[in-house]
Motif scaffolding. Structure first.
Motif, PDB file in Angstrom:
ATOM      1  N   GLU A 144       0.833  -1.196   0.000  1.00 29.32           N
ATOM      2  CA  GLU A 144       0.000   0.000   0.000  1.00 29.32           C
ATOM      3  C   GLU A 144       0.874   1.256   0.000  1.00 29.32           C
ATOM      4  O   GLU A 144       0.510   2.292  -0.516  1.00 29.32           O
ATOM      5  N   LYS A 145       2.053   1.116   0.608  1.00 27.96           N
ATOM      6  CA  LYS A 145       2.985   2.246   0.671  1.00 27.96           C
ATOM      7  C   LYS A 145       3.421   2.720  -0.705  1.00 27.96           C
ATOM      8  O   LYS A 145       3.926   3.814  -0.859  1.00 27.96           O
ATOM      9  N   LEU A 146       3.266   1.852  -1.695  1.00 26.78           N
ATOM     10  CA  LEU A 146       3.664   2.243  -3.045  1.00 26.78           C
ATOM     11  C   LEU A 146       2.700   3.274  -3.641  1.00 26.78           C
ATOM     12  O   LEU A 146       3.002   3.895  -4.644  1.00 26.78           O
ATOM     13  N   ASN A 147       1.525   3.436  -3.039  1.00 28.29           N
ATOM     14  CA  ASN A 147       0.530   4.397  -3.535  1.00 28.29           C
ATOM     15  C   ASN A 147       0.212   4.197  -5.021  1.00 28.29           C
ATOM     16  O   ASN A 147       0.265   5.158  -5.805  1.00 28.29           O
ATOM     17  N   ILE A 148      -0.080   2.954  -5.383  1.00 25.89           N
ATOM     18  CA  ILE A 148      -0.517   2.716  -6.764  1.00 25.89           C
ATOM     19  C   ILE A 148      -2.029   2.925  -6.782  1.00 25.89           C
ATOM     20  O   ILE A 148      -2.774   2.216  -6.111  1.00 25.89           O
ATOM     21  N   ALA A 149      -2.456   3.940  -7.542  1.00 25.89           N
ATOM     22  CA  ALA A 149      -3.881   4.310  -7.507  1.00 25.89           C
ATOM     23  C   ALA A 149      -4.731   3.251  -8.186  1.00 25.89           C
ATOM     24  O   ALA A 149      -4.330   2.668  -9.193  1.00 25.89           O
ATOM     25  N   LEU A 150      -5.920   3.041  -7.639  1.00 24.08           N
ATOM     26  CA  LEU A 150      -6.855   2.099  -8.259  1.00 24.08           C
ATOM     27  C   LEU A 150      -7.543   2.710  -9.479  1.00 24.08           C
ATOM     28  O   LEU A 150      -8.103   1.994 -10.289  1.00 24.08           O
ATOM     29  N   ASN A 151      -7.546   4.034  -9.560  1.00 22.34           N
ATOM     30  CA  ASN A 151      -8.190   4.646 -10.733  1.00 22.34           C
ATOM     31  C   ASN A 151      -7.314   5.754 -11.333  1.00 22.34           C
ATOM     32  O   ASN A 151      -6.389   6.257 -10.702  1.00 22.34           O
ATOM     33  N   LYS A 152      -7.660   6.064 -12.574  1.00 19.90           N
ATOM     34  CA  LYS A 152      -6.982   7.141 -13.301  1.00 19.90           C
ATOM     35  C   LYS A 152      -7.437   8.480 -12.716  1.00 19.90           C
ATOM     36  O   LYS A 152      -8.597   8.611 -12.325  1.00 19.90           O
ATOM     37  N   SER A 153      -6.548   9.474 -12.658  1.00 18.57           N
ATOM     38  CA  SER A 153      -6.979  10.785 -12.177  1.00 18.57           C
ATOM     39  C   SER A 153      -6.424  11.893 -13.069  1.00 18.57           C
ATOM     40  O   SER A 153      -5.467  11.682 -13.821  1.00 18.57           O
ATOM     41  N   VAL A 154      -7.066  13.051 -12.972  1.00 18.88           N
ATOM     42  CA  VAL A 154      -6.719  14.193 -13.834  1.00 18.88           C
ATOM     43  C   VAL A 154      -6.645  15.438 -12.948  1.00 18.88           C
ATOM     44  O   VAL A 154      -7.500  15.615 -12.077  1.00 18.88           O
ATOM     45  N   SER A 155      -5.640  16.275 -13.162  1.00 19.84           N
ATOM     46  CA  SER A 155      -5.517  17.447 -12.286  1.00 19.84           C
ATOM     47  C   SER A 155      -5.006  18.677 -13.027  1.00 19.84           C
ATOM     48  O   SER A 155      -4.512  18.587 -14.158  1.00 19.84           O
ATOM     49  N   MET A 156      -5.108  19.793 -12.321  1.00 20.08           N
ATOM     50  CA  MET A 156      -4.469  21.025 -12.788  1.00 20.08           C
ATOM     51  C   MET A 156      -3.491  21.438 -11.695  1.00 20.08           C
ATOM     52  O   MET A 156      -3.865  21.550 -10.520  1.00 20.08           O
ATOM     53  N   THR A 157      -2.242  21.638 -12.072  1.00 22.21           N
ATOM     54  CA  THR A 157      -1.242  22.123 -11.114  1.00 22.21           C
ATOM     55  C   THR A 157      -1.525  23.605 -10.875  1.00 22.21           C
ATOM     56  O   THR A 157      -1.886  24.329 -11.809  1.00 22.21           O
ATOM     57  N   LEU A 158      -1.393  24.040  -9.619  1.00 24.45           N
ATOM     58  CA  LEU A 158      -1.836  25.394  -9.268  1.00 24.45           C
ATOM     59  C   LEU A 158      -0.691  26.409  -9.198  1.00 24.45           C
ATOM     60  O   LEU A 158       0.372  26.124  -8.627  1.00 24.45           O
ATOM     61  N   SER A 159      -0.945  27.590  -9.742  1.00 20.40           N
ATOM     62  CA  SER A 159       0.033  28.686  -9.624  1.00 20.40           C
ATOM     63  C   SER A 159      -0.048  29.275  -8.211  1.00 20.40           C
ATOM     64  O   SER A 159      -0.971  28.950  -7.458  1.00 20.40           O
ATOM     65  N   ASP A 160       0.849  30.122  -7.890  1.00 18.70           N
ATOM     66  CA  ASP A 160       0.852  30.939  -6.648  1.00 18.70           C
ATOM     67  C   ASP A 160       1.127  30.163  -5.363  1.00 18.70           C
ATOM     68  O   ASP A 160       1.933  30.579  -4.556  1.00 18.70           O
ATOM     69  N   LEU A 161       0.411  29.062  -5.125  1.00 19.80           N
ATOM     70  CA  LEU A 161       0.688  28.291  -3.914  1.00 19.80           C
ATOM     71  C   LEU A 161       1.937  27.455  -4.177  1.00 19.80           C
ATOM     72  O   LEU A 161       2.084  26.893  -5.262  1.00 19.80           O
ATOM     73  N   ARG A 162       2.820  27.362  -3.140  1.00 22.48           N
ATOM     74  CA  ARG A 162       4.023  26.581  -3.409  1.00 22.48           C
ATOM     75  C   ARG A 162       4.670  26.034  -2.143  1.00 22.48           C
ATOM     76  O   ARG A 162       4.487  26.557  -1.037  1.00 22.48           O
ATOM     77  N   THR A 163       5.405  24.955  -2.330  1.00 26.36           N
ATOM     78  CA  THR A 163       6.292  24.446  -1.283  1.00 26.36           C
ATOM     79  C   THR A 163       7.723  24.675  -1.760  1.00 26.36           C
ATOM     80  O   THR A 163       8.039  24.400  -2.926  1.00 26.36           O
ATOM     81  N   TYR A 164       8.545  25.189  -0.856  1.00 29.97           N
ATOM     82  CA  TYR A 164       9.957  25.464  -1.175  1.00 29.97           C
ATOM     83  C   TYR A 164      10.760  24.576  -0.237  1.00 29.97           C
ATOM     84  O   TYR A 164      10.567  24.621   0.983  1.00 29.97           O
ATOM     85  N   THR A 165      11.648  23.764  -0.771  1.00 34.88           N
ATOM     86  CA  THR A 165      12.373  22.788   0.059  1.00 34.88           C
ATOM     87  C   THR A 165      13.858  22.757  -0.266  1.00 34.88           C
ATOM     88  O   THR A 165      14.237  22.750  -1.442  1.00 34.88           O
ATOM     89  N   THR A 166      14.676  22.745   0.778  1.00 38.85           N
ATOM     90  CA  THR A 166      16.122  22.549   0.608  1.00 38.85           C
ATOM     91  C   THR A 166      16.526  21.273   1.342  1.00 38.85           C
ATOM     92  O   THR A 166      16.083  21.052   2.480  1.00 38.85           O
ATOM     93  N   VAL A 167      17.326  20.449   0.683  1.00 37.83           N
ATOM     94  CA  VAL A 167      17.800  19.195   1.295  1.00 37.83           C
ATOM     95  C   VAL A 167      19.325  19.160   1.228  1.00 37.83           C
ATOM     96  O   VAL A 167      19.907  19.479   0.188  1.00 37.83           O
ATOM     97  N   GLU A 168      19.908  18.765   2.341  1.00 38.18           N
ATOM     98  CA  GLU A 168      21.369  18.564   2.336  1.00 38.18           C
ATOM     99  C   GLU A 168      21.679  17.223   2.993  1.00 38.18           C
ATOM    100  O   GLU A 168      21.190  16.940   4.087  1.00 38.18           O
ATOM    101  N   PHE A 169      22.459  16.401   2.313  1.00 39.21           N
ATOM    102  CA  PHE A 169      22.951  15.166   2.931  1.00 39.21           C
ATOM    103  C   PHE A 169      24.322  15.474   3.530  1.00 39.21           C
ATOM    104  O   PHE A 169      25.148  16.111   2.874  1.00 39.21           O
ATOM    105  N   GLY A 170      24.544  15.072   4.763  1.00 40.25           N
ATOM    106  CA  GLY A 170      25.822  15.404   5.391  1.00 40.25           C
ATOM    107  C   GLY A 170      26.092  14.560   6.613  1.00 40.25           C
ATOM    108  O   GLY A 170      25.415  13.560   6.863  1.00 40.25           O
ATOM    109  N   ASP A 171      27.061  15.020   7.408  1.00 37.97           N
ATOM    110  CA  ASP A 171      27.464  14.232   8.584  1.00 37.97           C
ATOM    111  C   ASP A 171      26.572  14.525   9.786  1.00 37.97           C
ATOM    112  O   ASP A 171      27.054  14.921  10.842  1.00 37.97           O
ATOM    113  N   TYR A 172      25.286  14.366   9.611  1.00 40.12           N
ATOM    114  CA  TYR A 172      24.345  14.569  10.713  1.00 40.12           C
ATOM    115  C   TYR A 172      24.133  13.224  11.406  1.00 40.12           C
ATOM    116  O   TYR A 172      24.232  12.177  10.771  1.00 40.12           O
ATOM    117  N   ASP A 173      23.807  13.271  12.719  1.00 44.70           N
ATOM    118  CA  ASP A 173      23.575  11.987  13.393  1.00 44.70           C
ATOM    119  C   ASP A 173      22.144  11.483  13.198  1.00 44.70           C
ATOM    120  O   ASP A 173      21.826  10.351  13.497  1.00 44.70           O
TER     121      ASP A 173
END
Ligand code: DP6
Length: 346
Positions: free
Chosen positions: A45-74
Motif C-alpha cells: 500500500e505504501k507504493l501508492n498505486i492508484a486504483l483509478n486514473k486521475s486528472v488534475s491542474m497544477t496550481l500557480s501561486d501556492l508553493r512548497t519550497y524545500t532545501t535538502v542537504e545530505f551530510g554528517d548529521y547523526d
C-alpha cells in the motif's frame, strides 16, 4: 534506476561537498480524484498505486519550497515552516532516495509552504514533489520527469502529478514502474481559475492514507465509483482537449460528489464537509442558474475549490466572500511543474 555512473557521481559529489539542493513545487487540484490504493492493508500500500486514473491542474501561486542537504548529521532533521518535526513519511521518503543513490548520509531538510498545511489544499502533493526533486539532486541522482513522478508518488500519491505543470493525467496501472503522471497540456494552454474558499485552516482529522483504506474496505459504493472514475477521467481529458468548460465542469463536480459519496458511506463515516462547505456548494449551483460558469470540487477537507473562467473571477470571488464562514479566498490558475532552484533555505 541506480547504476555505476550514478554511484560514481554521488561519491564525487560527496567528496566535493556539493550535497545541497533546493526545489519549488506547486499543489494540484484533482478534477477527477484519486481515492483508493492497490493492495490495501499490506506493505505494498505504501507504493501508492492508484486504483483509478486521475486528472488534475497544477496550481500557480501556492508553493512548497524545500532545501535538502545530505551530510554528517547523526539523524535526519526536518524543519517544516520553521519548526522541527519528526515526520515518518518524510524519513521513509529520504530512505527511498538514499537507497536509489546508494548513500547513507543523514539529511537536513528545510521546507516551507505559503498556504495552510493539510486542510484539503494538497500540501502533501507539493511537499513530496519538492522533496523528491531537491533530495534527488542533492543525492546526485539525475532523474527525468517520469522517474521523479514515480518516486514522488511513493511519498504521496497526488505528488506524482505535481512534477508536471498545467493539466496532468496519472494513468492507471497495476505495477509501480508504470504508475506515473504525464502532462496533457502545459500551464499556458488554457487559463482556468481555481478560487479556493478557505473555511478552515485546521489539520484534517483523518489523513488521506487512512481514509482511503477505510473507504476501500467498507464503502458499498466504492466499486461503483471505481468504474465511473475512469470514465470521468476520460471525459475530463476530452473536455480539456476541446477546451469545453461546461463539459469539464460537470465532470469535475460529479466526480467530487461521487468520491464524497464513498467517503460518507465509509464506516466510520468520513464527512469532510463543514456547514460553510455545503453553503458554498449551494451558492455555486445558484451562480450557474444565473449564467455564471462555476463548478465546485472538494478534496479530503472542508475547503471548496470553485473552478471558473478568468472573466468571471471577480463575480465569483465577491459571491464567495459573502458566505458566512468563508475566511479567505485563494485565487490560482494553472501553474508550472516542480523545478530545481538555486537559492537555498539554509
Ligand atoms: C482527495 O495523495 O494525499 O486529494 O497517497 O495517501 O498521500 P496519499 O494520499 P493523497 O490523496 C489525495 C486525495 C484527494 C484526491 C486527489 O488529489 O486526487
Amino acid at each position: 534506476m541506480d547504476n555505476e555512473k550514478t554511484k560514481t557521481k554521488v561519491i564525487q559529489k560527496m567528496r566535493t561537498g556539493e550535497v545541497k539542493a533546493s526545489a519549488i513545487a506547486h499543489p494540484n487540484i484533482a478534477f477527477v480524484k484519486y481515492w483508493g490504493k492497490r493492495h490495501t492493508g499490506t506493505a505494498r500500500e505504501k507504493l501508492n498505486i492508484a486504483l483509478n486514473k486521475s486528472v488534475s491542474m497544477t496550481l500557480s501561486d501556492l508553493r512548497t519550497y524545500t532545501t535538502v542537504e545530505f551530510g554528517d548529521y547523526d539523524r535526519d532533521q526536518i524543519i517544516m515552516n520553521g519548526e522541527e518535526v519528526r515526520d515518518e513519511r518524510v524519513i521513509d521518503h529520504l530512505n527511498l532516495i538514499r537507497r536509489e543513490a546508494d548513500i547513507d548520509k543523514k539529511a537536513k531538510v528545510f521546507t516551507e509552504n505559503n498556504f495552510p498545511t493539510a486542510s484539503g489544499i494538497a500540501s502533501s502533493a507539493s511537499g513530496f514533489a519538492a522533496l523528491t526533486v531537491a533530495a534527488c539532486k542533492a543525492a546526485g541522482l539525475d532523474y527525468g520527469e517520469r522517474d521523479l513522478s514515480i518516486l514522488s508518488r511513493q511519498g504521496s500519491g497526488s505528488a506524482c502529478r505535481s512534477i508536471f505543470g498545467g493539466y496532468v493525467v496519472w494513468k492507471k496501472s497495476k505495477i509501480s514502474s508504470e504508475s506515473y503522471a504525464e502532462q496533457l497540456a502545459d500551464e499556458n494552454y488554457w487559463e482556468l481559475r481555481d478560487l479556493i474558499a478557505v473555511v478552515s485552516e485546521a489539520r484534517k482529522k483523518v489523513s488521506s492514507i487512512d481514509g482511503m483504506s477505510m473507504t476501500v474496505q467498507t464503502s458499498p459504493l466504492y466499486m461503483a465509483r471505481l468504474e465511473e472514475a475512469d470514465k470521468n477521467a476520460n471525459h475530463a481529458i476530452e473536455a480539456i482537449k476541446n477546451k469545453d468548460f461546461d463539459s469539464l465542469g460537470q465532470t469535475i463536480e460529479y466526480d467530487s460528489l461521487l468520491m464524497h459519496a464513498t467517503m460518507i458511506t465509509t464506516t466510520p463515516a468520513l464527512l469532510y464537509w463543514a456547514p460553510p462547505s455545503v453553503a458554498i456548494m449551494h451558492a455555486v449551483v445558484d451562480m450557474r442558474e444565473e449564467g455564471i460558469p462555476a463548478y465546485h470540487t472538494m478534496d479530503a477537507g472542508p475547503n471548496v475549490h470553485v473552478i471558473t473562467l478568468p472573466e468571471y473571477t471577480d463575480k465569483v470571488e465577491k459571491r464567495l466572500k459573502e458566505i458566512d464562514g468563508v475566511k479567505s479566498i485563494l485565487n490560482c490558475g494553472p501553474g508550472p511543474g516542480a523545478q530545481e532552484v538555486y537559492k537555498h533555505l539554509f
